[in-house]
Design a protein around this motif. Structure first.
Motif, PDB file in Angstrom:
ATOM      1  N   MET A 189       0.867  -1.179   0.000  1.00 30.51           N
ATOM      2  CA  MET A 189       0.000   0.000   0.000  1.00 30.51           C
ATOM      3  C   MET A 189       0.900   1.224   0.000  1.00 30.51           C
ATOM      4  SD  MET A 189      -2.943   1.095   2.736  1.00 30.51           S
ATOM      5  CE  MET A 189      -3.768   2.690   2.629  1.00 30.51           C
ATOM      6  N   GLN A 190       0.699   2.101  -0.974  1.00 36.82           N
ATOM      7  CA  GLN A 190       1.563   3.270  -1.100  1.00 36.82           C
ATOM      8  C   GLN A 190       0.738   4.491  -1.488  1.00 36.82           C
ATOM      9  OE1 GLN A 190       5.165   2.871  -3.438  1.00 36.82           O
ATOM     10  NE2 GLN A 190       5.135   0.646  -3.217  1.00 36.82           N
ATOM     11  N   ALA A 191       1.281   5.649  -1.154  1.00 36.17           N
ATOM     12  CA  ALA A 191       0.684   6.887  -1.643  1.00 36.17           C
ATOM     13  C   ALA A 191       0.808   6.919  -3.161  1.00 36.17           C
ATOM     14  CB  ALA A 191       1.394   8.092  -1.030  1.00 36.17           C
ATOM     15  N   GLN A 243      -3.947  12.831   1.447  1.00 38.24           N
ATOM     16  CA  GLN A 243      -3.170  12.031   0.511  1.00 38.24           C
ATOM     17  C   GLN A 243      -3.934  10.776   0.094  1.00 38.24           C
ATOM     18  OE1 GLN A 243       0.217  12.352  -0.907  1.00 38.24           O
ATOM     19  NE2 GLN A 243      -0.964  10.903  -2.107  1.00 38.24           N
ATOM     20  N   TYR A 290      -4.206   6.989  -1.597  1.00 37.41           N
ATOM     21  CA  TYR A 290      -3.360   5.804  -1.558  1.00 37.41           C
ATOM     22  C   TYR A 290      -3.845   4.769  -2.561  1.00 37.41           C
ATOM     23  CZ  TYR A 290      -1.094   7.500   2.678  1.00 37.41           C
ATOM     24  OH  TYR A 290      -0.371   8.246   3.568  1.00 37.41           O
TER      25      TYR A 290
END
Length: 265
Positions: free
Chosen positions: A84-86, A216, A218
């Motif tokens: 899981m990433q921005a 942000q 994700y």
């Protein structure tokens, strides 16, 4: 495990016995040797008890935790979750290069154009790719709701949609793409539950303000090349079901899509 526990108990008992013997012996020794031997005996007993408790309880606890972690890790692998990433931190250039089929629906056309589209465009020149993009129809009755959830005015959001859809089509027509690469652009009246990018066996599910998330954005990254699991099958079925409800192509240079469009007209 039982054999190990038995050995540990024997060692603990041996330490206790040796310590008691040393402490008894210290009573018949002259000062200062008696005090020194008595202290050493107490240390032997203490070390034996501490190590015994450590081996019997802490080691078994760590072993259970490790086995639980390994089971959780296996379940995580079987779910297909790869991370899981921005959105801004995902290496999209490595996400799309070898995929033959690329499918995407986005609620945020500006981010798609900025972060992802140019990678698809560049890679379509190197290898044959079948690209299918889905956008919310600018005339959709749900557009105002989606725009509000994204924190935008409906007219602004409609203009961005129209602009990005047209830019994508123009970029594709101008690109030096592989002769076997093709693009289909479709619009839908209702947004998907999650925006997504599917590149063969790799997936990105976008967690965006449509889920009440602010700040942000994700992406959940998944992959199915490790095996076929129910979660991946469910995801494929959901995407296929959503795409089947999209309208006839707004643009297509794929032969069979153009033929279907002519039949519908």
């Amino acid at each position: 495990m039982k054999a190990t526990s038995g050995r540990v108990l024997l060692i603990v008992l041996a330490c206790i016995v040796v310590g008691l013997i040393l402490m008894w012996w210290s009573t018949v020794l002259p000062v200062p040797w008696g005090a020194l031997v008595s202290t050493f005996g107490a240390v032997v007993i203490t070390v034996g008890l501490v190590n015994g408790v450590s081996d019997l309880f802490l080691r078994q606890t760590v072993a259970r935790d490790l086995m639980s972690y390994m089971a959780s890790d296996r379940r995580l692998v079987e779910s297909g979750l790869d991370g899981m990433q921005a959105l801004n931190n995902v290496d999209w250039s490595s996400f799309v290069p070898f995929a033959r089929t690329i499918q995407c629906y986005t609620n945020d056309p500006s981010s798609f154009r900025t972060l992802i589209w140019h990678h698809i465009l560049d890679r379509s020149a190197e290898r044959p790719k079948e690209v299918e993009l889905h956008f919310l129809d600018p005339s959709s009755s749900t557009l105002e709701t989606v725009a509000n959830q994204l924190g935008q005015e409906s007219n602004t959001y409609r203009s961005i949609l129209e602009e990005v859809i047209q830019d994508v089509e123009d970029d594709w027509k101008k690109s030096k793409r592989h002769k076997k690469s093709s693009l289909v652009i479709r619009t839908t009246q209702a947004p998907a539950r999650h925006a997504y990018l599917r590149c063969d066996q790799r997936y990105a599910l976008f967690i965006d303000p449509l889920d009440g998330h602010r700040g942000q954005n994700y992406a959940l990254l998944l992959r199915s090349d490790r095996g076929t699991y129910p979660s991946i099958q469910w995801l494929d079925d959901s995407i296929n079901r959503f795409q089947s409800n999209s309208k006839a192509p707004r643009y297509s240079d794929r032969a069979e899509e153009n033929d279907d469009h002519l039949i519908e007209e």
